[in-house]
Design an enzyme around this catalytic site. Structure first.
Site, mmCIF file in Angstrom:
data_model
loop_
_atom_site.group_PDB
_atom_site.id
_atom_site.type_symbol
_atom_site.label_atom_id
_atom_site.label_comp_id
_atom_site.label_asym_id
_atom_site.label_seq_id
_atom_site.Cartn_x
_atom_site.Cartn_y
_atom_site.Cartn_z
ATOM 1 N N GLU A 1 -5.780 -0.514 15.792
ATOM 2 C CA GLU A 1 -6.406 -1.497 14.914
ATOM 3 C C GLU A 1 -5.426 -2.592 14.496
ATOM 4 O O GLU A 1 -4.285 -2.311 14.129
ATOM 5 C CB GLU A 1 -6.941 -0.794 13.657
ATOM 6 C CG GLU A 1 -7.550 -1.736 12.634
ATOM 7 C CD GLU A 1 -7.534 -1.177 11.227
ATOM 8 O OE1 GLU A 1 -7.566 -1.985 10.278
ATOM 9 O OE2 GLU A 1 -7.462 0.055 11.065
ATOM 10 N N ARG B 1 2.437 1.207 9.955
ATOM 11 C CA ARG B 1 1.990 1.675 8.644
ATOM 12 C C ARG B 1 3.146 1.591 7.646
ATOM 13 O O ARG B 1 3.855 2.566 7.410
ATOM 14 C CB ARG B 1 1.456 3.104 8.754
ATOM 15 C CG ARG B 1 0.466 3.488 7.670
ATOM 16 C CD ARG B 1 -0.094 4.870 7.917
ATOM 17 N NE ARG B 1 -0.885 4.924 9.132
ATOM 18 C CZ ARG B 1 -2.170 4.605 9.212
ATOM 19 N NH1 ARG B 1 -2.809 4.188 8.147
ATOM 20 N NH2 ARG B 1 -2.814 4.699 10.355
ATOM 21 N N SER C 1 -9.756 -5.691 10.554
ATOM 22 C CA SER C 1 -11.078 -5.184 10.179
ATOM 23 C C SER C 1 -11.865 -6.355 9.610
ATOM 24 O O SER C 1 -11.397 -7.027 8.685
ATOM 25 C CB SER C 1 -10.970 -4.076 9.126
ATOM 26 O OG SER C 1 -10.365 -2.921 9.663
ATOM 27 N N ARG D 1 1.758 -5.928 12.828
ATOM 28 C CA ARG D 1 1.145 -5.277 13.984
ATOM 29 C C ARG D 1 1.043 -6.244 15.161
ATOM 30 O O ARG D 1 1.141 -5.835 16.323
ATOM 31 C CB ARG D 1 -0.231 -4.726 13.611
ATOM 32 C CG ARG D 1 -0.160 -3.587 12.608
ATOM 33 C CD ARG D 1 -1.497 -2.887 12.401
ATOM 34 N NE ARG D 1 -1.365 -1.811 11.417
ATOM 35 C CZ ARG D 1 -2.243 -0.840 11.242
ATOM 36 N NH1 ARG D 1 -3.346 -0.813 11.988
ATOM 37 N NH2 ARG D 1 -2.063 0.091 10.326
ATOM 38 N N ARG E 1 0.839 -1.200 0.000
ATOM 39 C CA ARG E 1 0.000 0.000 0.000
ATOM 40 C C ARG E 1 0.876 1.252 0.000
ATOM 41 O O ARG E 1 1.853 1.323 0.754
ATOM 42 C CB ARG E 1 -0.924 0.015 1.219
ATOM 43 C CG ARG E 1 -1.913 -1.140 1.233
ATOM 44 C CD ARG E 1 -2.836 -1.101 2.424
ATOM 45 N NE ARG E 1 -3.652 -2.304 2.493
ATOM 46 C CZ ARG E 1 -4.504 -2.585 3.471
ATOM 47 N NH1 ARG E 1 -4.656 -1.729 4.472
ATOM 48 N NH2 ARG E 1 -5.203 -3.702 3.447
#
Length: 424
Positions: A348, A276, A351, A390, A261
């Site tokens: 987070e 990130r 999801s 993460r 990403r």
């Protein structure tokens, strides 16, 4: 995508719900395009009738020659005008299709209305947050000091938002991947898939990444291929354009993939650490199910992802995302947020989304009911279980000791050859 007829008949609802999702679309343009399309379609059909009538008249045996010639000239004029209007109709339909592709899914009634993460609703929490008799360090400090994370060399190789995992850091990532895959395949009933790590523009369109999120994706120049942002893309597209049988459902798939990403629009946010990155590892769950069972399957998928955190002993909470924080393709989404002691906040880590028939309509994935009848669109669901980097970061922060070493969660020790402590 939404059905054109649904949007046309429920325009004010779609307009309102799109605005609640913080999307600013010009539905006036939609109305103009839709009206123009119907007008052109009506004109084209009328000209086709004229052409057919003229053709039948020309074929008449007793028709005078001069009248036949006039009809032939008239039919050529009608054909030319029909061809021109058909070109306009195609252009109008293409513009309308492009507009339909950027309308987000309709949020379920159980989704709270809000603008951002502050309006998300906590559903439940699990586990005790660790209590330290020292100031807990950040995972990037611990990883660097333990020589298992090398951010400087990651940047040297690939630029910002890159990292090199080495030694027990690399082994810990591999252990997490294997632990997650083993849990989901052996105990949760998922079939493991190893898909391509690149996907065509058609595949990315099918899951909703394109055209809206093109700026956040890495494209292979000279090819209509993109590096996948999540395994959801290839997994959903496994059955693109296919009709499944109802007795095959639910289909439960799990895949490990690297994900890529650009993180467009996040300048200055989470620049340190593993939260990130441009490239990261993830284990993804995807379900195909019937509309009648999709909400139960959504709860089950979320519980499957939660089980990873429970086995690892990481405190977390589940939040119901509000309309303004909801993903483009999702009708409802639960975020799993794990506790990070250094920041003293939840972050987070997964999801879990129910996309209803939104992706299936774009990708053309249907199923045939067992009792017969017309085929229907499946419902697709997806969720990270979990984001590996993460999870590694959360382990470093939650299992750190005063001397700078880190305990290894018990379920991972067998994957590390019995190693119970990193460092020391």
């Amino acid at each position: 995508m939404l059905k054109l007829q649904f949007v046309r008949e429920n325009l004010e609802l779609v307009r309102r719900m799109t605005k609640q999702r913080s999307d600013d679309l010009d539905f006036g343009a939609f109305e103009s395009l839709d009206s123009r399309r119907r007008d052109l379609l009506s004109q084209v059909e009328a000209l086709r009738r004229q052409k057919n009538e003229a053709s039948q008249a020309i074929s008449g045996k007793d028709l005078p020659g001069d009248v036949r010639q006039e009809l032939i000239v008239k039919m050529r004029e009608v054909s030319s005008e029909a061809k021109r209007l058909q070109g306009e109709l195609r252009e109008c339909e293409e513009s309308l299709d492009q507009f339909m592709l950027v309308i987000p899914n309709i949020a379920d009634d159980s989704v709270p209305i809000g603008k951002g993460e502050d309006d998300n609703t906590e559903i439940r929490s699990w586990g005790k947050r660790p209590v330290f008799d020292f100031e807990p360090k950040a995972h990037w400090e611990l990883g660097t000091a333990l020589d298992i994370l090398d951010f400087e060399r990651g940047v040297k190789i690939a630029g910002s938002r890159s990292v090199v995992c080495k030694g027990l850091g690399a082994r810990l990532e591999r252990a997490l991947i294997n632990f997650m895959l083993d849990l989901h395949t052996s105990e949760h009933g998922y079939t493991e898939i190893l898909p391509p790590f690149m996907a065509s523009s058609k595949s990315c369109m099918g899951t909703g990444q394109l055209p809206k999120f093109a700026a956040d994706m890495f494209r292979c120049e000279g090819h209509e291929l993109f590096m996948i942002p999540t395994a959801e893309v290839p997994l959903v597209n496994l059955f693109r354009g296919e009709t499944l049988s109802e007795d095959e459902l639910p289909k439960n798939l799990v895949a490990y993939t690297p994900c890529f990403r650009r993180e467009a629009g996040t300048y200055g946010k989470d620049q340190r650490g593993l939260i990130r990155l441009h490239q990261f590892q993830k284990v993804e769950l995807v379900k195909f199910t019937t509309p009648e069972n999709s909400w139960d399957e959504h709860e089950r998928l979320t519980q499957n992802a939660e089980e990873v955190l429970k086995r690892l002993g990481l405190s977390y909470r589940v939040v119901n995302l509000c309309t303004g924080d909801l993903g483009f393709s999702a009708a409802k989404c639960y975020d799993l947020e794990v506790w990070f002691p250094h920041q003293s906040k939840y972050r987070e880590i997964s999801s879990c989304s129910n996309c209803t028939d939104f992706q299936a309509r774009r990708a053309g994935v249907r199923y045939k009911p067992v009792g017969g009848g017309k085929s229907r669109f499946v419902h697709t669901l997806n969720g990270s279980a979990l984001a590996v980097g993460r999870t590694l970061a959360a382990i470093l922060e939650n299992y750190q000791l005063a001397d700078g070493t880190v305990r290894v969660p018990e379920p991972l020790a067998p994957y590390l050859g019995g190693v119970s402590v990193i460092g020391g």
